[in-house]
Design an enzyme around this catalytic site. Structure first.
Site, PDB file in Angstrom:
ATOM      1  N   ASP A  91      80.550  32.031  16.000  1.00 55.82           N
ATOM      2  CA  ASP A  91      81.389  33.112  15.451  1.00 55.82           C
ATOM      3  C   ASP A  91      82.635  33.455  16.277  1.00 55.82           C
ATOM      4  O   ASP A  91      82.956  34.621  16.476  1.00 55.82           O
ATOM      5  CB  ASP A  91      80.543  34.382  15.266  1.00 55.82           C
ATOM      6  CG  ASP A  91      79.297  34.163  14.420  1.00 55.82           C
ATOM      7  OD1 ASP A  91      79.132  33.051  13.876  1.00 55.82           O
ATOM      8  OD2 ASP A  91      78.481  35.090  14.299  1.00 55.82           O
ATOM      9  N   LYS A 101      77.949  32.082   7.562  1.00 55.45           N
ATOM     10  CA  LYS A 101      76.640  32.735   7.552  1.00 55.45           C
ATOM     11  C   LYS A 101      76.803  34.230   7.340  1.00 55.45           C
ATOM     12  O   LYS A 101      77.872  34.794   7.560  1.00 55.45           O
ATOM     13  CB  LYS A 101      75.875  32.447   8.860  1.00 55.45           C
ATOM     14  CG  LYS A 101      76.458  33.072  10.121  1.00 55.45           C
ATOM     15  CD  LYS A 101      75.617  32.698  11.338  1.00 55.45           C
ATOM     16  CE  LYS A 101      76.153  33.224  12.655  1.00 55.45           C
ATOM     17  NZ  LYS A 101      76.161  34.665  12.830  1.00 55.45           N
ATOM     18  N   CYS A 137      74.454  38.126  17.640  1.00 60.31           N
ATOM     19  CA  CYS A 137      74.247  36.753  17.156  1.00 60.31           C
ATOM     20  C   CYS A 137      73.767  35.812  18.259  1.00 60.31           C
ATOM     21  O   CYS A 137      72.893  34.974  18.023  1.00 60.31           O
ATOM     22  CB  CYS A 137      75.516  36.231  16.501  1.00 60.31           C
ATOM     23  SG  CYS A 137      75.992  37.224  15.055  1.00 60.31           S
TER      24      CYS A 137
END
Length: 201
Positions: A24, A85, A118
């Site tokens: 990310d 995602k 995450c």
């Protein structure tokens, strides 16, 4: 009486049994994440190292429709997977399938944002699946240094290895006589940024 023995994770790395996870590193996070410029430059270096050593790279992007794609500075050429995602963990069905295709996979080198969300959830899921996880501290950050610090502490206590980009790259080649030594040495000639991340680990 049973003897208690603490099991230490040694964390030996070899290119043939390692995969890199880039989590990310997206445009929308740029203004919010502490020392984002520094972790981008270290992330670039890690992905260059992965290309030199033939290590597969898996990249995720959290809800890219709203948060943008991976920052332009990070070259995703040759990445095995680049997946959108909504789940915080990178362990998506497509990622599990990709891991199952890599024979002898043992170690995951993990970096990106955010450390306490995450990265933490990915690391815990991977360890739960029997993989050894190395978190690259100089390529991993959060919006809050408090969140980052406690996530790294928690993960280290779980047996996850918290390390640095230079340590990882040199561990992967292991020997000055490695055919790719010079290329890796050129990557790390300039030290990784001495960012404010250091004092907060």
């Amino acid at each position: 009486m049973g003897r208690y023995r603490a099991i230490t994770t040694l964390g030996n790395l070899t290119p043939s049994s390692t995969v890199f996870f880039c989590c990310d590193m997206q445009e929308r996070f740029r203004p919010a994440i502490k020392y984002f410029g520094d972790i981008i430059s270290v992330g670039q270096r890690l992905l260059q190292g992965a290309r030199i050593l033939g290590i597969p790279v898996i990249v995720t992007e959290q809800y890219p429709k709203g948060l943008g794609s991976t920052v332009q500075e990070i070259d995703l050429t040759g990445a095995k997977l680049v997946l959108p995602k909504t789940k915080f963990s990178m362990v998506l069905p497509e990622v599990e399938a990709a891991l199952a295709e890599i024979p002898g996979i043992r170690s995951v080198v993990l970096f990106g944002v955010e450390t306490h969300v995450c990265i933490q959830q990915t690391a815990l899921e991977l360890v739960g699946r029997g993989l050894e996880v190395h978190i690259v501290a100089d390529a991993t950050s959060s919006r809050s240094m408090m969140d980052r610090m406690f996530a790294l502490e928690r993960l280290a206590r779980t047996g996850i290895i918290v390390t640095t980009s230079e340590a990882i790259l040199l561990q992967l080649i292991a020997d000055k006589d490695h055919p790719k030594f010079k290329e890796i040495q050129n990557l790390i000639k300039a030290s990784a940024p001495e960012s404010g991340l250091l004092s907060k680990v």
